[in-house]
Design an enzyme around this catalytic site. Sequence first.
Site, PDB file in Angstrom:
ATOM      1  N   HIS A  91      37.317  26.206  48.238  1.00 29.64           N
ATOM      2  CA  HIS A  91      37.111  27.575  47.757  1.00 29.64           C
ATOM      3  C   HIS A  91      37.415  27.709  46.267  1.00 29.64           C
ATOM      4  O   HIS A  91      36.672  28.358  45.524  1.00 29.64           O
ATOM      5  CB  HIS A  91      37.971  28.545  48.571  1.00 29.64           C
ATOM      6  N   SER A 133      28.066  37.116  44.952  1.00 27.09           N
ATOM      7  CA  SER A 133      27.985  38.368  44.187  1.00 27.09           C
ATOM      8  C   SER A 133      26.681  38.458  43.402  1.00 27.09           C
ATOM      9  O   SER A 133      26.683  38.796  42.214  1.00 27.09           O
ATOM     10  CB  SER A 133      29.184  38.505  43.252  1.00 27.09           C
ATOM     11  N   PRO A 134      25.530  38.172  44.041  1.00 24.65           N
ATOM     12  CA  PRO A 134      24.255  38.191  43.317  1.00 24.65           C
ATOM     13  C   PRO A 134      23.821  39.594  42.903  1.00 24.65           C
ATOM     14  O   PRO A 134      22.914  39.746  42.086  1.00 24.65           O
ATOM     15  CB  PRO A 134      23.276  37.582  44.328  1.00 24.65           C
ATOM     16  N   LEU A 135      24.482  40.604  43.475  1.00 29.03           N
ATOM     17  CA  LEU A 135      24.183  41.999  43.114  1.00 29.03           C
ATOM     18  C   LEU A 135      25.271  42.586  42.216  1.00 29.03           C
ATOM     19  O   LEU A 135      25.488  43.793  42.193  1.00 29.03           O
ATOM     20  CB  LEU A 135      24.011  42.847  44.378  1.00 29.03           C
ATOM     21  N   SER A 193      23.219  47.449  43.682  1.00 27.56           N
ATOM     22  CA  SER A 193      22.792  48.139  44.906  1.00 27.56           C
ATOM     23  C   SER A 193      23.319  49.568  44.963  1.00 27.56           C
ATOM     24  O   SER A 193      22.593  50.501  45.298  1.00 27.56           O
ATOM     25  CB  SER A 193      23.259  47.368  46.147  1.00 27.56           C
ATOM     26  N   TYR A 205      39.473  35.319  53.862  1.00 29.33           N
ATOM     27  CA  TYR A 205      38.893  36.650  53.992  1.00 29.33           C
ATOM     28  C   TYR A 205      39.559  37.403  55.142  1.00 29.33           C
ATOM     29  O   TYR A 205      39.499  36.963  56.299  1.00 29.33           O
ATOM     30  CB  TYR A 205      37.391  36.585  54.237  1.00 29.33           C
TER      31      TYR A 205
END
Length: 344
Positions: free
Chosen positions: A129, A208-210, A216, A60
Amino acid sequence: MEEINLMPRRKIGSQGLQVSAIGLGCLSLTQTSKSQQQMIQLLHTAIDSGVTFLDTSDVYGSHANELLIGQALKGGRRDKVQLATKFGITAMSPETGLIVNGDPLYVMKACEGSLKRLGVDYIDLYYIHRIDTTVPIEITMGALKELVEEGKVKYVGLSEASPETIRRAHAVHPITAVQLEWSLWTRDVEEQVIPTCRELDIGIVPFSPLGRGFFSTGPNVAENLHVNDLRRHIPRLQGENLKQNTLLFERVTEMAKRKGCTPSQLALAWLLHQGDDVSPIPGTTKIENFKDNIGAISVKLTQEDMGELDKIALMVKGERFPDVIMQSNWNHANTPPLSSWKPK
């Protein structure tokens, strides 16, 4: 929604790890024009709110994310969090996909790098990962087992792994958590991966639950994104797919109004109601969005509500990643047999 004063904790896996019911995915903290100090303030707000499960990776921001978290944990906050980071992806782009390395020498080198950047003596949860499909998973896990024995890693996890890979890895050293994409618009893992995790008593950490910000921000989530943001290339946010998925968002929004919550809280609550072994890690760069997310803890859903959301989720159209990345779908790919391994 009422303000949350105490974030409940959940047991992840069978080795003793407990984390906040909702964690914080930190990827976006180094994909923003906001200052480092603003992002540190967000991290401090999360920790002070009881969100102790922080998720990062060495890839990241090309190491910048781990450095940022290291800065935020100074001053006595290290012992308040369960710190998760990852290794294995050495390069990625929408054009070439992912380049992955599971060689044991690389595992050791990657861990030392993460420890140094984070400024810590150990990593609570260390994930592979992505699975290197050229190296037997037993070989990669052997290196991770050594890191646990040396005290540099407490618990081991996998990200985007197939059921066979999960079983083979777990046979070498207990897997505490499997991280996977799971949300109202990504549910393929429910067929085999999640049942495998539950059979082996492995915790489930949805990223990435949204829907990568879809639930959102709404259908315009892909507008004005950072130049390196992968969401610019996600098929679900393009053309006819986006039109269909906009209808899905409208249905979720209507239901959220009836439940007295926001669409993002409803999407997170749906995951939280899947079981006490689930700890989603939504990400954000805004404190107000963070506070909205943790409000999902107080959203109560009935079986009828869950059934309605399940039907809405069937409306999703398009792949979750660009084709070049979907061609290397780790939830279906396996590594070579151990007998084929020849050290480099």
